[in-house]
Design a protein around this motif. Sequence first.
Motif, mmCIF file in Angstrom:
data_model
loop_
_atom_site.group_PDB
_atom_site.id
_atom_site.type_symbol
_atom_site.label_atom_id
_atom_site.label_comp_id
_atom_site.label_asym_id
_atom_site.label_seq_id
_atom_site.Cartn_x
_atom_site.Cartn_y
_atom_site.Cartn_z
ATOM 1 N N GLN A 1 -17.359 31.920 -38.973
ATOM 2 C CA GLN A 1 -16.500 32.456 -37.923
ATOM 3 C C GLN A 1 -17.283 33.394 -37.004
ATOM 4 O OE1 GLN A 1 -13.421 31.347 -37.588
ATOM 5 N NE2 GLN A 1 -13.694 30.096 -39.431
ATOM 6 N N PRO A 2 -16.873 33.497 -35.739
ATOM 7 C CA PRO A 2 -17.511 34.454 -34.829
ATOM 8 C C PRO A 2 -17.377 35.879 -35.369
ATOM 9 C CG PRO A 2 -16.125 32.942 -33.606
ATOM 10 C CD PRO A 2 -15.860 32.696 -35.061
ATOM 11 N N GLY A 3 -18.462 36.623 -35.337
ATOM 12 C CA GLY A 3 -18.468 37.997 -35.827
ATOM 13 C C GLY A 3 -18.774 38.123 -37.306
ATOM 14 N N GLU A 4 -18.854 37.014 -38.032
ATOM 15 C CA GLU A 4 -19.155 37.048 -39.465
ATOM 16 C C GLU A 4 -20.658 37.246 -39.666
ATOM 17 O OE1 GLU A 4 -18.676 34.060 -43.322
ATOM 18 O OE2 GLU A 4 -17.678 33.594 -41.443
ATOM 19 N N ASN A 5 -21.033 38.006 -40.678
ATOM 20 C CA ASN A 5 -22.448 38.209 -40.987
ATOM 21 C C ASN A 5 -23.040 36.930 -41.555
ATOM 22 O OD1 ASN A 5 -22.521 40.866 -40.194
ATOM 23 N ND2 ASN A 5 -21.967 41.629 -42.199
ATOM 24 N N THR A 6 -24.253 36.611 -41.117
ATOM 25 C CA THR A 6 -24.936 35.413 -41.589
ATOM 26 C C THR A 6 -26.413 35.713 -41.791
ATOM 27 O OG1 THR A 6 -25.392 34.668 -39.339
ATOM 28 C CG2 THR A 6 -23.408 33.821 -40.370
ATOM 29 N N PHE A 7 -27.087 34.796 -42.447
ATOM 30 C CA PHE A 7 -28.530 34.813 -42.552
ATOM 31 C C PHE A 7 -29.032 33.590 -41.811
ATOM 32 C CE2 PHE A 7 -27.103 37.398 -46.002
ATOM 33 C CZ PHE A 7 -28.040 38.407 -46.064
ATOM 34 N N VAL A 8 -30.083 33.775 -41.014
ATOM 35 C CA VAL A 8 -30.571 32.695 -40.157
ATOM 36 C C VAL A 8 -32.039 32.460 -40.444
ATOM 37 C CG1 VAL A 8 -30.857 31.941 -37.775
ATOM 38 C CG2 VAL A 8 -28.932 33.385 -38.366
ATOM 39 N N ASN A 9 -32.401 31.201 -40.590
ATOM 40 C CA ASN A 9 -33.788 30.800 -40.764
ATOM 41 C C ASN A 9 -34.192 30.058 -39.501
ATOM 42 O OD1 ASN A 9 -36.246 29.943 -41.626
ATOM 43 N ND2 ASN A 9 -35.492 28.538 -43.161
ATOM 44 N N LEU A 10 -35.188 30.584 -38.778
ATOM 45 C CA LEU A 10 -35.635 29.906 -37.565
ATOM 46 C C LEU A 10 -37.120 30.091 -37.350
ATOM 47 C CD1 LEU A 10 -35.837 32.242 -35.027
ATOM 48 C CD2 LEU A 10 -33.413 32.060 -35.334
ATOM 49 N N LYS A 11 -37.660 29.206 -36.528
ATOM 50 C CA LYS A 11 -39.082 29.231 -36.220
ATOM 51 C C LYS A 11 -39.371 30.313 -35.189
ATOM 52 C CE LYS A 11 -39.435 24.265 -36.731
ATOM 53 N NZ LYS A 11 -39.688 23.017 -36.025
ATOM 54 N N ASN A 12 -40.575 30.835 -35.246
ATOM 55 C CA ASN A 12 -41.026 31.760 -34.223
ATOM 56 C C ASN A 12 -41.187 30.970 -32.923
ATOM 57 O OD1 ASN A 12 -41.946 34.083 -33.067
ATOM 58 N ND2 ASN A 12 -44.020 33.881 -33.843
ATOM 59 N N PRO A 13 -40.589 31.426 -31.819
ATOM 60 C CA PRO A 13 -40.637 30.642 -30.578
ATOM 61 C C PRO A 13 -42.061 30.482 -30.050
ATOM 62 C CG PRO A 13 -39.459 32.709 -30.261
ATOM 63 C CD PRO A 13 -39.827 32.643 -31.680
ATOM 64 N N LYS A 14 -42.341 29.302 -29.493
ATOM 65 C CA LYS A 14 -43.658 29.016 -28.934
ATOM 66 C C LYS A 14 -43.848 29.715 -27.590
ATOM 67 C CE LYS A 14 -43.991 24.502 -31.082
ATOM 68 N NZ LYS A 14 -44.071 23.072 -30.873
ATOM 69 N N ARG A 15 -42.773 29.822 -26.848
ATOM 70 C CA ARG A 15 -42.855 30.437 -25.521
ATOM 71 C C ARG A 15 -42.600 31.929 -25.605
ATOM 72 N NH1 ARG A 15 -39.083 25.962 -22.783
ATOM 73 N NH2 ARG A 15 -40.409 24.192 -23.255
ATOM 74 N N LYS A 16 -43.059 32.644 -24.601
ATOM 75 C CA LYS A 16 -42.943 34.090 -24.595
ATOM 76 C C LYS A 16 -41.516 34.568 -24.343
ATOM 77 C CE LYS A 16 -46.630 37.190 -23.441
ATOM 78 N NZ LYS A 16 -47.529 37.695 -22.457
ATOM 79 N N GLY A 17 -40.869 34.062 -23.317
ATOM 80 C CA GLY A 17 -39.530 34.523 -22.964
ATOM 81 C C GLY A 17 -38.475 33.475 -23.258
ATOM 82 N N ILE A 18 -37.419 33.897 -23.908
ATOM 83 C CA ILE A 18 -36.307 32.986 -24.173
ATOM 84 C C ILE A 18 -35.116 33.490 -23.373
ATOM 85 C CG2 ILE A 18 -34.725 32.097 -25.903
ATOM 86 C CD1 ILE A 18 -36.850 32.418 -27.967
ATOM 87 N N THR A 19 -34.628 32.659 -22.475
ATOM 88 C CA THR A 19 -33.493 33.081 -21.666
ATOM 89 C C THR A 19 -32.173 32.595 -22.245
ATOM 90 O OG1 THR A 19 -33.756 31.139 -20.258
ATOM 91 C CG2 THR A 19 -34.840 33.156 -19.549
ATOM 92 N N GLU A 20 -32.168 31.451 -22.895
ATOM 93 C CA GLU A 20 -30.954 30.889 -23.473
ATOM 94 C C GLU A 20 -30.972 31.063 -24.983
ATOM 95 O OE1 GLU A 20 -28.301 29.612 -21.980
ATOM 96 O OE2 GLU A 20 -29.132 29.998 -20.001
#
Length: 60
Positions: A17-36
């Motif tokens: 649900q929106p606002g619920e605490n979660t744990f996220v596994n993701l890759k380190n972004p290749k690009r410097k700036g992430i806008t989205e």
Amino acid sequence: MFKSKNTHCVVCKKIIQPGENTFVNLKNPKRKGITEIKAYLRLEARFYCTDCVKVSLRNK
């Protein structure tokens, strides 16, 4: 206007649900700036609910 897709836990498939605490596994972004950030999370992240993380930590 745009419908957002539900986020599911990778292990138990529970809808997070929106606002619920979660744990996220993701890759380190290749690009410097992430806008989205939301799009990056939707495409690259794997979400875990707090119940599944507690169970996996208890088993180790």
